[in-house]
Design a protein around this motif. Structure first.
Motif, PDB file in Angstrom:
ATOM      1  N   LEU A  81     107.529  -9.974  70.607  1.00 43.48           N
ATOM      2  CA  LEU A  81     107.986  -8.602  70.826  1.00 43.48           C
ATOM      3  C   LEU A  81     109.303  -8.299  70.118  1.00 43.48           C
ATOM      4  O   LEU A  81     109.765  -7.162  70.158  1.00 43.48           O
ATOM      5  CB  LEU A  81     108.116  -8.315  72.326  1.00 43.48           C
ATOM      6  N   HIS A  82     109.887  -9.306  69.509  1.00 39.78           N
ATOM      7  CA  HIS A  82     111.147  -9.121  68.784  1.00 39.78           C
ATOM      8  C   HIS A  82     110.831  -8.702  67.355  1.00 39.78           C
ATOM      9  O   HIS A  82     110.251  -9.479  66.585  1.00 39.78           O
ATOM     10  CB  HIS A  82     111.955 -10.415  68.776  1.00 39.78           C
ATOM     11  N   ARG A  83     111.239  -7.495  66.990  1.00 44.70           N
ATOM     12  CA  ARG A  83     110.926  -6.981  65.644  1.00 44.70           C
ATOM     13  C   ARG A  83     111.453  -7.888  64.541  1.00 44.70           C
ATOM     14  O   ARG A  83     110.821  -8.035  63.509  1.00 44.70           O
ATOM     15  CB  ARG A  83     111.502  -5.575  65.464  1.00 44.70           C
ATOM     16  N   ARG A  84     112.605  -8.462  64.772  1.00 47.78           N
ATOM     17  CA  ARG A  84     113.191  -9.341  63.760  1.00 47.78           C
ATOM     18  C   ARG A  84     112.225 -10.463  63.388  1.00 47.78           C
ATOM     19  O   ARG A  84     112.129 -10.868  62.238  1.00 47.78           O
ATOM     20  CB  ARG A  84     114.499  -9.930  64.290  1.00 47.78           C
ATOM     21  N   PHE A  85     111.491 -10.957  64.361  1.00 44.17           N
ATOM     22  CA  PHE A  85     110.541 -12.037  64.124  1.00 44.17           C
ATOM     23  C   PHE A  85     109.161 -11.501  63.749  1.00 44.17           C
ATOM     24  O   PHE A  85     108.536 -12.017  62.825  1.00 44.17           O
ATOM     25  CB  PHE A  85     110.430 -12.932  65.365  1.00 44.17           C
ATOM     26  N   SER A  86     108.682 -10.505  64.488  1.00 47.78           N
ATOM     27  CA  SER A  86     107.321 -10.007  64.255  1.00 47.78           C
ATOM     28  C   SER A  86     107.177  -9.323  62.902  1.00 47.78           C
ATOM     29  O   SER A  86     106.075  -9.245  62.363  1.00 47.78           O
ATOM     30  CB  SER A  86     106.890  -9.064  65.375  1.00 47.78           C
ATOM     31  N   ILE A  87     108.261  -8.841  62.354  1.00 47.31           N
ATOM     32  CA  ILE A  87     108.241  -8.260  61.005  1.00 47.31           C
ATOM     33  C   ILE A  87     108.817  -9.250  59.990  1.00 47.31           C
ATOM     34  O   ILE A  87     108.284  -9.411  58.893  1.00 47.31           O
ATOM     35  CB  ILE A  87     109.018  -6.931  60.964  1.00 47.31           C
ATOM     36  N   GLY A  88     109.878  -9.928  60.382  1.00 48.79           N
ATOM     37  CA  GLY A  88     110.580 -10.828  59.461  1.00 48.79           C
ATOM     38  C   GLY A  88     109.745 -11.997  58.964  1.00 48.79           C
ATOM     39  O   GLY A  88     109.718 -12.283  57.760  1.00 48.79           O
ATOM     40  N   PHE A  89     109.042 -12.671  59.857  1.00 47.48           N
ATOM     41  CA  PHE A  89     108.253 -13.829  59.445  1.00 47.48           C
ATOM     42  C   PHE A  89     107.114 -13.436  58.503  1.00 47.48           C
ATOM     43  O   PHE A  89     106.912 -14.090  57.487  1.00 47.48           O
ATOM     44  CB  PHE A  89     107.740 -14.607  60.650  1.00 47.48           C
ATOM     45  N   PRO A  90     106.346 -12.370  58.812  1.00 39.69           N
ATOM     46  CA  PRO A  90     105.303 -11.981  57.856  1.00 39.69           C
ATOM     47  C   PRO A  90     105.861 -11.557  56.492  1.00 39.69           C
ATOM     48  O   PRO A  90     105.270 -11.880  55.454  1.00 39.69           O
ATOM     49  CB  PRO A  90     104.591 -10.812  58.552  1.00 39.69           C
ATOM     50  N   VAL A  91     106.992 -10.858  56.492  1.00 43.17           N
ATOM     51  CA  VAL A  91     107.597 -10.464  55.216  1.00 43.17           C
ATOM     52  C   VAL A  91     108.019 -11.705  54.437  1.00 43.17           C
ATOM     53  O   VAL A  91     107.778 -11.812  53.228  1.00 43.17           O
ATOM     54  CB  VAL A  91     108.786  -9.504  55.433  1.00 43.17           C
ATOM     55  N   LEU A  92     108.642 -12.655  55.122  1.00 45.88           N
ATOM     56  CA  LEU A  92     109.023 -13.911  54.467  1.00 45.88           C
ATOM     57  C   LEU A  92     107.800 -14.632  53.912  1.00 45.88           C
ATOM     58  O   LEU A  92     107.845 -15.183  52.810  1.00 45.88           O
ATOM     59  CB  LEU A  92     109.747 -14.832  55.450  1.00 45.88           C
ATOM     60  N   LEU A  93     106.716 -14.624  54.664  1.00 46.20           N
ATOM     61  CA  LEU A  93     105.494 -15.289  54.214  1.00 46.20           C
ATOM     62  C   LEU A  93     104.957 -14.655  52.934  1.00 46.20           C
ATOM     63  O   LEU A  93     104.572 -15.362  51.996  1.00 46.20           O
ATOM     64  CB  LEU A  93     104.433 -15.256  55.313  1.00 46.20           C
ATOM     65  N   VAL A  94     104.968 -13.340  52.877  1.00 42.24           N
ATOM     66  CA  VAL A  94     104.489 -12.641  51.674  1.00 42.24           C
ATOM     67  C   VAL A  94     105.389 -12.964  50.485  1.00 42.24           C
ATOM     68  O   VAL A  94     104.904 -13.255  49.382  1.00 42.24           O
ATOM     69  CB  VAL A  94     104.414 -11.120  51.920  1.00 42.24           C
ATOM     70  N   VAL A  95     106.687 -12.960  50.702  1.00 43.00           N
ATOM     71  CA  VAL A  95     107.636 -13.271  49.626  1.00 43.00           C
ATOM     72  C   VAL A  95     107.433 -14.711  49.151  1.00 43.00           C
ATOM     73  O   VAL A  95     107.428 -14.981  47.945  1.00 43.00           O
ATOM     74  CB  VAL A  95     109.092 -13.032  50.086  1.00 43.00           C
ATOM     75  N   GLN A  96     107.267 -15.633  50.094  1.00 38.76           N
ATOM     76  CA  GLN A  96     107.076 -17.032  49.719  1.00 38.76           C
ATOM     77  C   GLN A  96     105.753 -17.243  48.986  1.00 38.76           C
ATOM     78  O   GLN A  96     105.695 -17.996  48.012  1.00 38.76           O
ATOM     79  CB  GLN A  96     107.171 -17.923  50.961  1.00 38.76           C
ATOM     80  N   ALA A  97     104.703 -16.584  49.436  1.00 40.27           N
ATOM     81  CA  ALA A  97     103.412 -16.696  48.747  1.00 40.27           C
ATOM     82  C   ALA A  97     103.515 -16.134  47.333  1.00 40.27           C
ATOM     83  O   ALA A  97     103.000 -16.739  46.379  1.00 40.27           O
ATOM     84  CB  ALA A  97     102.328 -15.979  49.542  1.00 40.27           C
TER      85      ALA A  97
END
Length: 96
Positions: free
Chosen positions: A67-83
């Motif tokens: 429920l924390h936006r920092r994580f629920s948005i941050g991790f997927p964005v990081l994943l896309v950048v890393q991919a």
């Protein structure tokens, strides 16, 4: 030489993903037991260093920080950048 680079990178990513996953599990366990918590910066560090997938899986498996936006948005964005970075690196260096 490119093979060794990919092996090293693969090892690094495996360690960072495992660290991110384990930290999410440990923090969830500590939250349930009302104990000292792992700082959010510490949870993000391995994710930023290549372990976004492990952090994201840890969020889902342990139902932690979802429920924390920092994580629920941050991790997927990081994943896309890393991919995208891995794809770019593969196209740039290849497997030679």
């Amino acid at each position: 030489m490119a093979i060794e680079l990919w092996q090293l990178l693969g090892f690094w990513l495996a360690v960072m993903n495992l660290a991110a996953f384990v930290l999410m599990g440990l923090d969830k366990r500590r939250a349930r037991k009302d104990r000292w918590r792992i700082p959010e910066r510490t949870l993000f560090l391995p994710a930023i260093l290549g372990g976004a997938l492990g952090g994201l899986l840890g969020m889902r498996v342990f139902h932690h920080k979802t429920l924390h936006r920092r994580f629920s948005i941050g991790f997927p964005v990081l994943l896309v950048v890393q991919a995208a970075g891995l794809i770019w690196l593969f196209l740039r260096i290849g497997m030679e």
